[in-house]
Design an enzyme around this catalytic site. Structure first.
Site, PDB file in Angstrom:
ATOM      1  N   ASP A  76      13.315 -20.139 -64.951  1.00  0.00           N
ATOM      2  CA  ASP A  76      12.859 -21.323 -66.288  1.00  0.00           C
ATOM      3  C   ASP A  76      11.626 -21.980 -65.080  1.00  0.00           C
ATOM      4  O   ASP A  76      12.079 -21.944 -63.595  1.00  0.00           O
ATOM      5  CB  ASP A  76      13.310 -22.605 -66.904  1.00  0.00           C
ATOM      6  N   ASP A 108       8.916 -25.349 -66.031  1.00  0.00           N
ATOM      7  CA  ASP A 108       9.013 -26.885 -65.950  1.00  0.00           C
ATOM      8  C   ASP A 108      10.718 -27.380 -66.454  1.00  0.00           C
ATOM      9  O   ASP A 108      11.401 -27.009 -67.432  1.00  0.00           O
ATOM     10  CB  ASP A 108       8.030 -27.064 -66.769  1.00  0.00           C
ATOM     11  N   ASP A 114      17.027 -25.380 -67.364  1.00  0.00           N
ATOM     12  CA  ASP A 114      17.215 -26.885 -67.651  1.00  0.00           C
ATOM     13  C   ASP A 114      17.518 -27.419 -69.086  1.00  0.00           C
ATOM     14  O   ASP A 114      17.829 -28.826 -69.281  1.00  0.00           O
ATOM     15  CB  ASP A 114      16.301 -27.869 -67.081  1.00  0.00           C
ATOM     16  N   LYS A 152      11.641 -18.896 -75.768  1.00  0.00           N
ATOM     17  CA  LYS A 152      13.026 -18.708 -75.918  1.00  0.00           C
ATOM     18  C   LYS A 152      13.204 -19.953 -76.530  1.00  0.00           C
ATOM     19  O   LYS A 152      12.504 -20.895 -77.345  1.00  0.00           O
ATOM     20  CB  LYS A 152      13.231 -19.165 -74.677  1.00  0.00           C
TER      21      LYS A 152
END
Length: 272
Positions: free
Chosen positions: A10, A12, A206, A181
């Protein structure tokens, strides 16, 4: 550690936060490059092109190629091309989505559309809502780049593509095909780009609801890093809400490397 493993990472909250790199992100990507380990940076952000994403990361000191970036806009265009239901698109979105659709041969806003494709659109309006609803009621297929209801920004959270989709769905009664996602659509495409079995792929992110849930549903190994949406204070609550359990919970990417014994110990901590 199986050295044939690949990584879906991922952006950000995992590699950077807005205009700031997350500690150890540059060293982690550099290590993957030096070891020749395959990876793909997978983002639900539909607003930017891979070239723009890579440029942003280079400004932060994280050296990646545009070819290593895969966006929800690219996945949406790939999905629609595979459906063979027509090439006319009514688009609600920004430059990243427009460029991905045009590159795949779609005609934007010409005639009666076969698809309404929607991503983040920071100039969304009542007029755009009305037009989208009418297109859907006339039989167009609704495709949503990503379901994120809120997005991080330098000034705090802001509504994301999923919030706009909620209004369109409420007004039209049409549920979208969700691409980003945790949808299996983008996960299957991303795994396919790595060319590895899902069981040999680590998904690192995250966000328990998108990254980890998407990875678990796709049959990948998963690692939750506590540098973004998930933090040491809320990680277990986030995982309970998502209904998933990652293979690893890591303080950051350096901790991920340590737990997997990926590095030979030569200066990872000293090269953030």
């Amino acid at each position: 550690m199986n050295m044939k493993n690949g990584f879906l990472i991922d952006l950000d909250g995992t590699l950077y936060r807005g205009r700031k790199p997350i500690p150890h992100a540059a060293a982690f990507i550099r290590m993957l490059n030096e070891k020749g380990l395959p990876y793909l940076l997978v983002t639900n952000n539909s607003s930017r092109t891979p070239e723009q994403v890579a440029g942003h990361m280079r400004e932060l000191g994280i050296e990646v190629l545009a070819a290593a970036v895969y966006t929800s806009s690219q996945a949406a265009a790939q999905y629609m091309a595979e459906q063979r239901q027509g090439n006319r698109v009514h688009m609600i979105g920004e430059a990243g989505l427009q460029i991905a659709l045009e590159a795949a041969g779609f005609l934007l806003n010409e005639g009666t559309p076969d698809y309404v494709v929607q991503g983040i659109d920071r100039s969304f309006s009542y007029a755009k809502l009305t037009e989208a609803v009418r297109r859907l009621q006339n039989g167009a297929t609704y495709v949503l780049t990503n379901p994120d209801r809120m997005l991080p920004s330098d000034g705090g959270l802001m509504p994301g593509a999923g919030s706009l989709a909620a209004a369109i769905t409420a007004a039209s009664g049409v549920e979208p095909v969700v691409i980003g996602k945790p949808s299996p659509i983008i996960m299957a495409y991303a795994i396919g780009r790595l060319g590895l079995p899902a069981a040999d792929v680590w998904v690192i992110g995250d966000n328990a609801a998108t990254d980890i849930r998407g990875g678990v549903m796709a049959g990948c190994r998963t690692a939750l890093v506590l540098t973004g949406v998930a933090t040491p204070a809320n990680a277990h609550e986030q995982l309970a809400l998502a209904g998933v359990t990652p293979d690893l919970i890591c303080e950051d990417l350096q901790d991920f490397v340590k737990q997997l014994k990926l590095n030979d110990g030569a200066g990872f901590a000293s090269r953030p």
